[in-house]
Scaffold this motif. Sequence first.
Motif, mmCIF file in Angstrom:
data_model
loop_
_atom_site.group_PDB
_atom_site.id
_atom_site.type_symbol
_atom_site.label_atom_id
_atom_site.label_comp_id
_atom_site.label_asym_id
_atom_site.label_seq_id
_atom_site.Cartn_x
_atom_site.Cartn_y
_atom_site.Cartn_z
ATOM 1 N N ALA A 31 0.749 -1.372 0.051
ATOM 2 C CA ALA A 31 -0.038 0.185 -0.053
ATOM 3 C C ALA A 31 0.723 1.611 0.083
ATOM 4 N N TYR A 32 0.201 2.006 -0.766
ATOM 5 C CA TYR A 32 1.161 3.336 -0.493
ATOM 6 C C TYR A 32 0.359 4.458 0.869
ATOM 7 N N LEU A 33 1.362 4.922 0.876
ATOM 8 C CA LEU A 33 0.915 5.431 2.210
ATOM 9 C C LEU A 33 1.491 7.739 1.956
ATOM 10 N N PRO A 34 1.139 8.350 2.603
ATOM 11 C CA PRO A 34 1.143 9.949 2.276
ATOM 12 C C PRO A 34 2.486 10.287 2.868
ATOM 13 N N LEU A 35 3.125 10.949 1.739
ATOM 14 C CA LEU A 35 5.061 10.972 2.162
ATOM 15 C C LEU A 35 4.237 12.541 3.662
ATOM 16 N N SER A 36 4.825 12.618 4.843
ATOM 17 C CA SER A 36 5.553 14.066 5.449
ATOM 18 C C SER A 36 5.518 14.775 4.954
ATOM 19 N N GLU A 37 5.305 16.131 4.935
ATOM 20 C CA GLU A 37 6.063 17.338 4.308
ATOM 21 C C GLU A 37 6.774 17.896 4.732
ATOM 22 N N SER A 38 7.079 17.902 5.963
ATOM 23 C CA SER A 38 7.821 18.395 7.164
ATOM 24 C C SER A 38 9.286 18.626 6.556
ATOM 25 N N SER A 39 9.766 19.834 6.606
ATOM 26 C CA SER A 39 10.740 20.544 6.804
ATOM 27 C C SER A 39 11.709 20.365 7.792
ATOM 28 N N SER A 40 11.021 19.590 8.619
ATOM 29 C CA SER A 40 12.481 19.449 9.725
ATOM 30 C C SER A 40 12.610 17.976 10.557
ATOM 31 N N ILE A 41 12.100 17.098 9.504
ATOM 32 C CA ILE A 41 12.533 15.780 9.478
ATOM 33 C C ILE A 41 13.741 15.094 9.133
ATOM 34 N N SER A 42 14.737 14.330 9.430
ATOM 35 C CA SER A 42 15.924 14.010 9.324
ATOM 36 C C SER A 42 16.633 13.670 8.349
ATOM 37 N N LYS A 43 17.492 14.612 7.732
ATOM 38 C CA LYS A 43 17.853 13.155 6.238
ATOM 39 C C LYS A 43 18.112 11.716 6.492
ATOM 40 N N GLU A 44 18.161 11.809 7.839
ATOM 41 C CA GLU A 44 19.340 10.278 7.656
ATOM 42 C C GLU A 44 16.995 9.533 7.924
ATOM 43 N N PHE A 45 16.322 9.398 7.665
ATOM 44 C CA PHE A 45 14.686 9.181 7.511
ATOM 45 C C PHE A 45 15.267 8.904 6.328
ATOM 46 N N GLY A 46 14.993 8.057 5.755
ATOM 47 C CA GLY A 46 14.041 7.223 4.349
ATOM 48 C C GLY A 46 12.548 7.774 4.262
ATOM 49 N N THR A 47 12.421 7.000 2.637
ATOM 50 C CA THR A 47 10.949 7.259 2.671
ATOM 51 C C THR A 47 9.805 6.343 3.543
ATOM 52 N N ARG A 48 10.152 4.949 3.736
ATOM 53 C CA ARG A 48 9.335 4.895 5.266
ATOM 54 C C ARG A 48 9.033 5.839 5.975
ATOM 55 N N HIS A 49 10.152 6.158 6.908
ATOM 56 C CA HIS A 49 9.510 7.060 7.896
ATOM 57 C C HIS A 49 8.923 7.964 7.549
ATOM 58 N N ARG A 50 8.843 8.539 6.038
ATOM 59 C CA ARG A 50 8.336 10.175 5.812
ATOM 60 C C ARG A 50 6.898 9.257 5.764
ATOM 61 N N ALA A 51 7.100 8.325 5.053
ATOM 62 C CA ALA A 51 5.545 7.337 4.696
ATOM 63 C C ALA A 51 4.791 7.733 6.197
ATOM 64 N N ALA A 52 5.251 6.721 7.890
ATOM 65 C CA ALA A 52 4.958 6.562 8.800
ATOM 66 C C ALA A 52 4.619 7.770 9.443
ATOM 67 N N ILE A 53 5.179 9.273 9.346
ATOM 68 C CA ILE A 53 5.183 9.475 9.359
ATOM 69 C C ILE A 53 4.134 10.619 9.120
ATOM 70 N N GLY A 54 3.492 10.724 7.866
ATOM 71 C CA GLY A 54 3.099 11.559 7.073
ATOM 72 C C GLY A 54 1.057 10.689 7.412
#
Length: 284
Positions: A196-219
């Motif tokens: 399944a596709y999850l929405p990616l967070s658009e927050s600019s404060s997320i550390s660059k060490e986190f990839g797509t999975r983490h941004r999808a989880a936060i989103g």
Amino acid sequence: MSTLFQVNSDFWSNLFSSPWQIVIHVLDVGIVAWLIYRFIKALAGTKIMSLVQGVVLFVFLKFVAEFLGLTTITFLMNQVVTYGIIAAVVIFAPEIRSGLERFGRTPQALIQTRTVTSDDQIVQAFVDAVKYMSPRKIGALVAVEGTQTLREYITTGIPLDADISSQLLINIFIPNTPLHDGAVIVKDNKIAVSCAYLPLSESSSISKEFGTRHRAAIGLSEQSDALIFVVSEETGAISVAHKGDFVHDLSIDAFERLLKEQLISEGSETKPFLKTLFGGKKDA
């Protein structure tokens, strides 16, 4: 005026006509207040709560318009109320159905004995799967549906409707297999879909060490009350997102305690997401 005074007098005299009547009325008001409290608490933090607040404000303005004698505005508001109820039922049909299903399961939950429940088994399956995947750096992304429906994201995945087990979760996320990409969504104690596709967070404060999975989880956590956990493919670190909060680098024990706090019901509401309790590091 005398008739109105007589009606009010009869009302208050009947209300306190006997001690038993007083008890009945107090109990009546208490039950209604409790139901309203539970209703508001169940909707707190959800998208429907914004709608409820808007409806309350609309009704208040409608009474003000009637009091001031604004006939045209009152007429238009009455039309909105008439057709707005139908529109609300259509728009929020999934949430209403989900709530009724949960309400219907309440009597069964009250009579069940708590030995090893399905919630315990699910938590253990999650823990066993993560315990296997984390040291081997097998990337994983799992979302557990809360009170808000994830139907729009479920439709993007591959249907499974399978019982939850650690073996199945591990097999889904093994690299280079057909189902490993995307997220697993759990609904009604079943693995509803994978990929399944999850929405990616658009927050600019997320550390660059986190990839797509983490941004999808936060989103997804920003848009729903789902509980989402991630296993990093690069480091094997365990992360959890819930209602906009995000903790990472959890130990297996901390991860298990968090799941039990959030997913296992013991006759009380879901516990708060305590970021500092589990030794995880908070980010964005």
